[in-house]
Design an enzyme around this catalytic site. Sequence first.
Site, PDB file in Angstrom:
ATOM      1  N   ASN A   8       0.878  -1.174   0.000  1.00  0.00           N
ATOM      2  CA  ASN A   8       0.000   0.000   0.000  1.00  0.00           C
ATOM      3  C   ASN A   8       0.910   1.217   0.000  1.00  0.00           C
ATOM      4  O   ASN A   8       1.498   1.558   1.032  1.00  0.00           O
ATOM      5  CB  ASN A   8      -0.896  -0.034   1.248  1.00  0.00           C
ATOM      6  CG  ASN A   8      -1.727   1.238   1.371  1.00  0.00           C
ATOM      7  OD1 ASN A   8      -1.765   2.067   0.459  1.00  0.00           O
ATOM      8  ND2 ASN A   8      -2.405   1.386   2.502  1.00  0.00           N
ATOM      9  N   LYS A  10       0.171   4.246  -0.209  1.00  0.00           N
ATOM     10  CA  LYS A  10      -0.432   5.443   0.392  1.00  0.00           C
ATOM     11  C   LYS A  10      -0.155   6.656  -0.509  1.00  0.00           C
ATOM     12  O   LYS A  10      -0.121   6.500  -1.730  1.00  0.00           O
ATOM     13  CB  LYS A  10       0.064   5.627   1.832  1.00  0.00           C
ATOM     14  CG  LYS A  10      -0.149   4.338   2.654  1.00  0.00           C
ATOM     15  CD  LYS A  10       0.088   4.496   4.113  1.00  0.00           C
ATOM     16  CE  LYS A  10      -0.152   3.149   4.811  1.00  0.00           C
ATOM     17  NZ  LYS A  10       0.011   3.222   6.264  1.00  0.00           N
ATOM     18  N   HIS A  90      -9.610   1.493   5.047  1.00  0.00           N
ATOM     19  CA  HIS A  90      -8.306   1.603   5.711  1.00  0.00           C
ATOM     20  C   HIS A  90      -8.451   2.528   6.922  1.00  0.00           C
ATOM     21  O   HIS A  90      -9.186   3.506   6.878  1.00  0.00           O
ATOM     22  CB  HIS A  90      -7.263   2.152   4.736  1.00  0.00           C
ATOM     23  CG  HIS A  90      -5.866   2.036   5.275  1.00  0.00           C
ATOM     24  ND1 HIS A  90      -5.366   2.906   6.217  1.00  0.00           N
ATOM     25  CD2 HIS A  90      -4.889   1.127   5.039  1.00  0.00           C
ATOM     26  CE1 HIS A  90      -4.126   2.535   6.525  1.00  0.00           C
ATOM     27  NE2 HIS A  90      -3.813   1.462   5.821  1.00  0.00           N
ATOM     28  N   GLU A  92      -6.630   4.773   8.054  1.00  0.00           N
ATOM     29  CA  GLU A  92      -6.329   6.191   7.800  1.00  0.00           C
ATOM     30  C   GLU A  92      -7.542   6.889   7.206  1.00  0.00           C
ATOM     31  O   GLU A  92      -7.764   8.076   7.432  1.00  0.00           O
ATOM     32  CB  GLU A  92      -5.082   6.308   6.904  1.00  0.00           C
ATOM     33  CG  GLU A  92      -3.824   6.028   7.711  1.00  0.00           C
ATOM     34  CD  GLU A  92      -2.648   5.509   6.920  1.00  0.00           C
ATOM     35  OE1 GLU A  92      -2.652   5.588   5.681  1.00  0.00           O
ATOM     36  OE2 GLU A  92      -1.708   4.986   7.565  1.00  0.00           O
ATOM     37  N   GLU A 162      -5.555  -4.931  10.376  1.00  0.00           N
ATOM     38  CA  GLU A 162      -4.507  -3.937  10.626  1.00  0.00           C
ATOM     39  C   GLU A 162      -4.810  -3.230  11.941  1.00  0.00           C
ATOM     40  O   GLU A 162      -5.593  -2.263  11.955  1.00  0.00           O
ATOM     41  CB  GLU A 162      -4.468  -2.907   9.491  1.00  0.00           C
ATOM     42  CG  GLU A 162      -4.129  -3.480   8.140  1.00  0.00           C
ATOM     43  CD  GLU A 162      -3.522  -2.427   7.215  1.00  0.00           C
ATOM     44  OE1 GLU A 162      -2.442  -2.696   6.688  1.00  0.00           O
ATOM     45  OE2 GLU A 162      -4.117  -1.353   7.030  1.00  0.00           O
ATOM     46  N   GLY A 168       2.660   1.860  11.084  1.00  0.00           N
ATOM     47  CA  GLY A 168       3.728   2.857  11.108  1.00  0.00           C
ATOM     48  C   GLY A 168       4.438   2.939  12.452  1.00  0.00           C
ATOM     49  O   GLY A 168       5.154   3.901  12.726  1.00  0.00           O
ATOM     50  N   SER A 207       3.343  -2.462  10.342  1.00  0.00           N
ATOM     51  CA  SER A 207       4.789  -2.577  10.587  1.00  0.00           C
ATOM     52  C   SER A 207       5.389  -3.890  10.107  1.00  0.00           C
ATOM     53  O   SER A 207       6.312  -4.427  10.740  1.00  0.00           O
ATOM     54  CB  SER A 207       5.103  -2.352  12.079  1.00  0.00           C
ATOM     55  OG  SER A 207       4.736  -1.059  12.467  1.00  0.00           O
TER      56      SER A 207
HETATM   57  P1  13P Z   1       3.000   0.169   7.716  1.00  0.00           P
HETATM   58  O1  13P Z   1       3.460  -1.099   7.064  1.00  0.00           O
HETATM   59  O2  13P Z   1       3.783   1.381   7.292  1.00  0.00           O
HETATM   60  O3  13P Z   1       2.884   0.017   9.212  1.00  0.00           O
HETATM   61  O4  13P Z   1       1.510   0.450   7.179  1.00  0.00           O
HETATM   62  C1  13P Z   1       0.592  -0.573   7.205  1.00  0.00           C
HETATM   63  C2  13P Z   1      -0.599  -0.164   6.411  1.00  0.00           C
HETATM   64  O5  13P Z   1      -1.303   0.749   6.776  1.00  0.00           O
HETATM   65  C3  13P Z   1      -0.871  -0.904   5.167  1.00  0.00           C
HETATM   66  O6  13P Z   1      -2.129  -0.635   4.694  1.00  0.00           O
END
Ligand code: 13P
Length: 248
Positions: A8, A10, A90, A92, A162, A168, A207
């Site tokens: 992803n 982002k 997601h 976010e 997740e 992150g 992560s």
């Molecule tokens: P990270 O791998 O940066 O923790 O992000 C995970 C994520 O949100 C994948 O959709």
Amino acid sequence: MKKILVGNWKMNLVSLEAESFFASMPINREITIGIAAPATLLRGLRDHADRLGILLGAQNMHENKAGPYTGEISAAHLLDAGADFVILGHSERRVLFHETNDQVEKKVESAVVEGLSFVLCVGETREQDEEGVGDEVVTHQIRSALSSLTEPNLKGAMVAYEPVWAIGAGQPATADQIEEKHQLIRDELIKLFGEEGKNVPILYGGSVNADNLEEILQIPNVDGALVGGASLDPQTFNEMIEITGESS
Ligand code: 13P
């Protein structure tokens, strides 16, 4: 089921970077690879994705097919641009853009109607985990998002667990935590869809990197990984492709 590795990206990478990333990616048919790129990159990456045999995805969409929604993009647009799948719900989107379970449900329904595969993201926040309501939150997210689906619509559907607190963070959830939630999700999918619920891949995200991927892929009911930060560097991602292949 083949192991699955989805990056992803982002809101990262522009077209030149994305193309050189794809140019360096190996062809690997032992696993399913997906990249969820910014929507503006999809059309330009389509041919590369075909050459590599990987899935190309978007990271969000509007629930309606068309209409007066300035700045929004629908499932029809994503398909038109060359997407195979879309990430929905997601954290976010849920946290930063206040997306509700109702909206996620409508998006799932719209993706299915249009014929776009999806990765439904679920996961509890740190506060919810501390309050002891994590299981309830995740169960509710699954039930509400998938409530309009029937078994035949499940083709191409994936779920990603997740935990919001692990995204992150540099530290994924523990193997026990991942196993427990993936089992919960698998049980819920079976309750909703019977035998077919066993075939819906469940990815872990939060992560994941080249150092912890192998261990995570060994956990029961972990069918693959959804990777954020570590998917932005081509060398790291290529290493993760290799690790996923070896775990298959
Ligand atoms: P990270 O791998 O940066 O923790 O992000 C995970 C994520 O949100 C994948 O959709």
